[in-house]
Each structure stands twice: as structure tokens, then as C-alpha cells.
Design an enzyme around this catalytic site. Structure first.
Site, short mmCIF file in Angstrom:
data_model
loop_
_atom_site.label_atom_id
_atom_site.label_comp_id
_atom_site.label_asym_id
_atom_site.label_seq_id
_atom_site.Cartn_x
_atom_site.Cartn_y
_atom_site.Cartn_z
N GLU A 287 -55.94 17.23 -103.37
CA GLU A 287 -57.22 17.87 -103.65
C GLU A 287 -58.18 16.86 -104.25
O GLU A 287 -57.78 16.03 -105.07
CB GLU A 287 -57.00 19.03 -104.62
CG GLU A 287 -58.17 19.99 -104.67
CD GLU A 287 -57.89 21.19 -105.58
OE1 GLU A 287 -57.04 22.03 -105.22
OE2 GLU A 287 -58.51 21.26 -106.64
N ASP B 136 -61.74 16.95 -106.24
CA ASP B 136 -62.55 17.96 -106.93
C ASP B 136 -63.83 17.44 -107.53
O ASP B 136 -63.82 16.41 -108.21
CB ASP B 136 -61.78 18.50 -108.16
CG ASP B 136 -60.59 19.35 -107.80
OD1 ASP B 136 -60.57 19.91 -106.70
OD2 ASP B 136 -59.69 19.46 -108.65
N GLU C 120 -66.31 19.59 -110.04
CA GLU C 120 -66.50 20.90 -110.68
C GLU C 120 -67.62 20.77 -111.70
O GLU C 120 -67.58 19.87 -112.55
CB GLU C 120 -65.23 21.35 -111.38
CG GLU C 120 -64.04 21.47 -110.44
CD GLU C 120 -62.81 22.06 -111.11
OE1 GLU C 120 -62.15 22.89 -110.49
OE2 GLU C 120 -62.51 21.68 -112.26
N THR D 74 -64.41 15.72 -112.49
CA THR D 74 -63.81 15.34 -111.20
C THR D 74 -62.31 15.12 -111.39
O THR D 74 -61.85 14.79 -112.49
CB THR D 74 -64.44 14.04 -110.64
OG1 THR D 74 -64.07 12.93 -111.46
CG2 THR D 74 -65.95 14.14 -110.57
#
Ligand SMILES: *[C@@H]1O[C@H](CO)[C@@H](O)[C@H](O)[C@H]1NC(C)=O
Ligand SMILES: *[C@@H]1O[C@H](CO)[C@@H](O)[C@H](O)[C@H]1NC(C)=O
Ligand SMILES: *[C@@H]1O[C@H](CO)[C@@H](O)[C@H](O)[C@H]1NC(C)=O
Length: 295
Positions: free
Chosen positions: A114, A116, A118, A132
């Protein structure tokens, strides 16, 4: 490597997807409506599409006391550049988290990769934090946080992930903010095996998001809205005669695009809030992760 070699058959759909996408992208911009490329994933009754006077379609996610909402791209890829424009929850966004992330379809936890971004909301007038992280084979703990140099709730800004065999680069409006190198050759985990989609979501995380969870979501301000538009994905195009980018040497110079090292250094000097690689105390038992140590 010839297209018929055994290793090239491991990701046969990548070449097909690349072909289809190239065909789609040749179409005029006005026909590239967002709802053709993304689909609701959860909280469908809190998701809406609006087309502006400029013909550009915007997706609105909403969050209220009942639930938030999330969407995902219809396409998934091994190695691609993903770009999306995003305008965050305005005014009192404390407790809310708005996300853009790359994720595989349901896989066993130990296979979960993943990437990310956010956005942790805040009370009116206080800044968002961009959080992150990068997970490989189910393991994250690679957090870096940034203070943005603009108000992300005022206008749309472009958030991007360039993921190719050489590295993962996160960018904001074309400026690189974080690079994670493929150093698999020295045992650093790097995602190469699983097709990733782009997801976006808006949800309540007031147990941790804002000022460490001390500030809760003010539900009298609900519903909260975040807006997405101009989703673009550009799959990595294999060199002639090669079935997929993953079959090429990671250090191939052609993967080294889009990285302005001076800009990266400047952003990090001025806007980095937290870097796990500098958190010696956190890793004092086992030592810093391998990617944090020079080779
Ligand atoms: C945010 O506050 C401004 C100024 O009070 C107001 O005009 C605007 O409508 C508010 N936006 C939202 C999303 O509540
Ligand atoms: C919110 O604002 C406070 C005060 O400026 C700041 O310490 C914090 O990092 C900001 N962001 C979050 C997500 O709490
Ligand atoms: C929540 O929002 C309402 C409406 O703007 C405001 O009157 C109230 O003070 C806010 N509560 C907190 C805890 O900030």
C-alpha cells in the site's frame, strides 16, 4: 526478453491494460469523465458526481455521523503513474481524514502492499498534516509527515504517485516530496508483484488524527465534503520486445524521470514534520529499517 518467455507471462494483463489506456487517453479531455474510470466502494449514498461549466466532472465524498465514503479506480496496474486533483474538507476538518492511496484487491495480509497519502484535518485556521506511509508484504511503519505550503481546502491540487521499477515518488503539483528507492538487491522490500488501484476516501478518525486524538470531530459541522477530479493513470510502458516494465533492470535510466532532486531536497528541508528514518528511539531495539541506512 522475448514476449513469449516464461517470466513475461506472469503479468499478461499489464500490456493489455496499457494498450487500452493509451487508446482512452487519446480521446478528447471532455469525454474522459471521472465516473468512467472510478466506482464507489463504500458509502455509495454519500458519493456524488457533478459536472462543472468547464465540462470537468468532480466526485464529492461526504462524511456524517453515520458513515463516510470511498471510491476506487476501475483499473489496476503493476507500475504506473497515478495523478488526481483533490480539494479537502474546508474550515473545521478536525477528526476527519481524507485519503488517496494505492492498494491491491483483497489479498492475504502478508501480501498487502500500500502507498498512502492521508490528509489529517484540523480545527479552523490550523494546518492539515499530510501523513504518508508505504507497506510492502504487509509491513508498513514507514511514516513520513509533511506540513503543506498551501491551504489544501481552498483549491484543487494535484497529488501523484509515480511507481516504476526504480522507485516510488510521491508528488504534489509536480514537486516530489518523498522517494522510496527499489533496493531489493540489498534486501529492502519493494512492491513489484501486485496490481494496485487508486482509492480515495473520507472517514472519521478522531481517535487519533487531530492533535493526537485530543480534538474530536465537531458533528454540528457535518456533513463534511472532499472533492476529487481529473484522475489520470499512465501505466509504465515496457521497452520494445519486453512484456512488462518489471522485466527490465530497475536501474534503467528511463525510469529516472520526474525526479527533481533539488526540489525534493528543498521541500523536505522546509516541510517535513516526521521521518521514521530519523526516529532512532522508535527502532532502538532492532535498529533502523534497512532502507534508512546508507549502503
Ligand atoms: C468555510 O468558511 C467560509 C467563511 O466563513 C464560508 O464562506 C464557507 O462556506 C465555509 N465552507 C464550508 C465548506 O463550510
Ligand atoms: C493541527 O494544528 C496544531 C496546532 O497548530 C498542530 O500542532 C497539528 O500538527 C495540526 N495537525 C494535526 C493533524 O493535528
Ligand atoms: C462546533 O461547531 C459549532 C457550530 O459552529 C460551534 O458553535 C461549537 O463551538 C463547536 N464546538 C467545538 C467543540 O468546537
Amino acid at each position: 526478453m522475448a514476449a513469449s518467455s516464461p517470466s513475461s507471462s506472469s503479468h499478461p494483463m499489464v500490456a493489455v491494460a496499457a494498450f487500452l489506456l493509451t487508446a482512452t487517453m487519446a480521446a478528447p479531455a471532455a469525454e474522459a469523465l471521472l465516473h468512467d474510470d472510478v466506482e464507489p466502494m463504500w458509502g455509495e449514498d454519500h458519493i456524488s458526481f457533478h459536472t462543472g461549466g468547464d465540462g470537468v466532472e468532480t466526485l464529492a465524498l461526504s462524511l456524517d455521523k453515520d458513515h463516510g465514503s470511498g471510491f476506487r479506480s476501475k483499473g489496476s496496474y503493476i507500475f504506473a503513474r497515478y495523478d488526481i486533483d483533490l480539494k479537502l474538507v474546508a474550515n473545521d476538518s478536525a477528526g476527519t481524514v481524507t485519503t488517496v492511496y494505492l492498494t491491491p484487491d483483497l489479498v492475504p495480509p502478508e501480501d498487502h502492499d500500500e502507498i498512502d497519502m492521508e490528509f489529517l484535518g484540523n480545527v479552523t485556521g490550523e494546518p492539515y498534516t499530510l501523513h504518508t506511509n508505504i507497506f510492502v508484504n504487509g509491513v508498513g511503519n514507514r511514516e513520513q509527515q509533511f506540513r503543506l505550503w498551501f491551504d489544501p481546502s481552498k483549491d484543487f491540487h494535484t497529488y501523484s504517485v509515480e511507481w516504476n521499477p526504480m522507485h516510488i515518488i510521491m508528488l504534489i503539483d509536480g514537486t516530489p516530496i518523498r522517494v522510496y528507492k527499489n533496493e531489493a538487491s540489498r534486501g529492502v522490500p519493494f512492491p513489484t508483484l501486485r496490481r494496485l488501484r487508486l482509492d480515495g476516501s473520507l472517514w472519521n478518525a478522531d481517535d487519533w488524527a487531530t492533535q493526537g486524538g485530543r480534538v474530536k470531530t465537531n458533528w454540528t459541522q457535518a456533513p463534511f465534503h472532499a472533492y476529487y477530479r481529473n484522475f489520470r493513470v499512465t501505466p509504465c510502458t515496457p521497452s520494445p520486445g519486453v512484456a512488462s516494465c518489471g522485466d527490465e533492470p530497475p536501474e534503467s535510466p528511463r525510469f529516472d524521470k520526474g525526479l527533481d532532486a533539488a526540489a525534493l531536497q528543498k521541500v523536505r528541508a522546509e516541510h517535513l514534520l516526521y521521518d521514521y528514518c530519523e526516529d532512532e528511539n522508535r527502532f532502538k531495539d532492532d535498529g533502523l529499517p534497512k532502507e534508512c541506512t546508507a549502503h
